[in-house]
Design a protein around this motif. Structure first.
Motif, PDB file in Angstrom:
ATOM      1  N   TRP A  18      -5.277  20.989  -2.275  1.00 55.40           N
ATOM      2  CA  TRP A  18      -4.782  19.777  -2.935  1.00 55.40           C
ATOM      3  C   TRP A  18      -5.933  18.848  -3.270  1.00 55.40           C
ATOM      4  CZ3 TRP A  18       0.205  19.541  -4.385  1.00 55.40           C
ATOM      5  CH2 TRP A  18       1.031  20.523  -3.867  1.00 55.40           C
ATOM      6  N   ASP A  19      -5.882  18.240  -4.480  1.00 47.88           N
ATOM      7  CA  ASP A  19      -6.907  17.312  -4.950  1.00 47.88           C
ATOM      8  C   ASP A  19      -6.360  15.887  -4.923  1.00 47.88           C
ATOM      9  OD1 ASP A  19      -8.548  19.476  -5.523  1.00 47.88           O
ATOM     10  OD2 ASP A  19      -7.771  19.620  -7.592  1.00 47.88           O
TER      11      ASP A  19
ATOM     12  N   HIS B 285      -4.209  16.523   3.148  1.00 51.39           N
ATOM     13  CA  HIS B 285      -4.952  15.780   2.114  1.00 51.39           C
ATOM     14  C   HIS B 285      -4.156  14.520   1.762  1.00 51.39           C
ATOM     15  CE1 HIS B 285      -7.495  15.063  -1.379  1.00 51.39           C
ATOM     16  NE2 HIS B 285      -6.373  14.760  -2.011  1.00 51.39           N
ATOM     17  N   THR B 286      -4.803  13.348   1.807  1.00 54.24           N
ATOM     18  CA  THR B 286      -4.129  12.074   1.550  1.00 54.24           C
ATOM     19  C   THR B 286      -4.718  11.375   0.334  1.00 54.24           C
ATOM     20  OG1 THR B 286      -3.654  11.776   3.904  1.00 54.24           O
ATOM     21  CG2 THR B 286      -3.559   9.809   2.525  1.00 54.24           C
ATOM     22  N   GLU B 287      -3.834  10.845  -0.501  1.00 55.19           N
ATOM     23  CA  GLU B 287      -4.194   9.985  -1.631  1.00 55.19           C
ATOM     24  C   GLU B 287      -3.533   8.631  -1.392  1.00 55.19           C
ATOM     25  OE1 GLU B 287      -6.249  10.577  -4.166  1.00 55.19           O
ATOM     26  OE2 GLU B 287      -6.608  12.662  -3.602  1.00 55.19           O
TER      27      GLU B 287
ATOM     28  N   ASN C 272       0.870  -1.177   0.000  1.00 61.28           N
ATOM     29  CA  ASN C 272       0.000   0.000   0.000  1.00 61.28           C
ATOM     30  C   ASN C 272       0.903   1.222   0.000  1.00 61.28           C
ATOM     31  OD1 ASN C 272      -2.875  -1.045   0.586  1.00 61.28           O
ATOM     32  ND2 ASN C 272      -1.561  -2.154   2.010  1.00 61.28           N
ATOM     33  N   CYS C 273       0.440   2.295  -0.615  1.00 56.54           N
ATOM     34  CA  CYS C 273       1.214   3.525  -0.617  1.00 56.54           C
ATOM     35  C   CYS C 273       0.278   4.708  -0.407  1.00 56.54           C
ATOM     36  CB  CYS C 273       2.021   3.690  -1.899  1.00 56.54           C
ATOM     37  SG  CYS C 273       1.054   3.645  -3.420  1.00 56.54           S
ATOM     38  N   SER C 274       0.811   5.781   0.138  1.00 55.05           N
ATOM     39  CA  SER C 274       0.015   6.987   0.315  1.00 55.05           C
ATOM     40  C   SER C 274       0.936   8.197   0.319  1.00 55.05           C
ATOM     41  CB  SER C 274      -0.793   6.934   1.615  1.00 55.05           C
ATOM     42  OG  SER C 274       0.045   7.018   2.739  1.00 55.05           O
ATOM     43  N   VAL C 275       0.354   9.328  -0.064  1.00 54.18           N
ATOM     44  CA  VAL C 275       1.057  10.604  -0.008  1.00 54.18           C
ATOM     45  C   VAL C 275       0.099  11.598   0.643  1.00 54.18           C
ATOM     46  CG1 VAL C 275       0.387  11.259  -2.361  1.00 54.18           C
ATOM     47  CG2 VAL C 275       2.369  12.315  -1.319  1.00 54.18           C
TER      48      VAL C 275
END
Length: 93
Positions: free
Chosen positions: A92-93, A67-69, A59-62
Motif C-alpha cells: 500500500w502507498d 500502512h497509514t495515511e 484529523n483523519c487517518s486510514v
C-alpha cells in the motif's frame, strides 16, 4: 477521525469511508469516528473523508495492512481526506 466538529447549519460532520467498491456513511460521536472493514485484496484504495459544517478542527487517518495515511482540516467547510492506495507491485502507498 478525531477532533472538534460542532454541528453547523447544514447538520453534523459529513463522513464517508470505504474502498473503491464499498462506500459507507459514518457518524462522528463524542469527538471521534472509528470503523474497521475487512481487507479486500482486489481494492484499489481505502479512504475516509469528512467535511466540516462551518467550523471545527479534525484529523483523519486510514490504515491498511500497517500502512497509514493522514489528513487534517480546520474551519469553514474544509474537507479532511486520507487515502491509502494499492501499490502496482503489491503493498500500500
Amino acid at each position: 477521525m478525531w477532533g472538534a466538529a460542532p454541528a453547523g447549519a447544514l447538520g453534523p460532520l459529513d463522513i464517508t469511508y470505504g474502498s473503491d467498491s464499498d462506500n459507507r456513511k459514518g457518524t462522528f460521536k463524542n469527538g471521534k469516528f472509528e470503523a474497521t472493514l475487512p481487507l479486500d485484496d482486489d481494492a484499489m484504495y481505502y479512504n475516509v473523508m469528512a467535511q466540516l459544517q462551518g467550523s471545527g478542527d479534525i484529523n483523519c487517518s486510514v490504515t491498511v495492512d500497517g500502512h497509514t495515511e493522514k489528513g487534517h482540516a480546520s474551519g469553514g467547510y474544509n474537507i479532511c481526506n486520507a487515502q491509502a492506495n494499492a501499490g502496482l507491485l503489491g503493498g500500500w502507498d
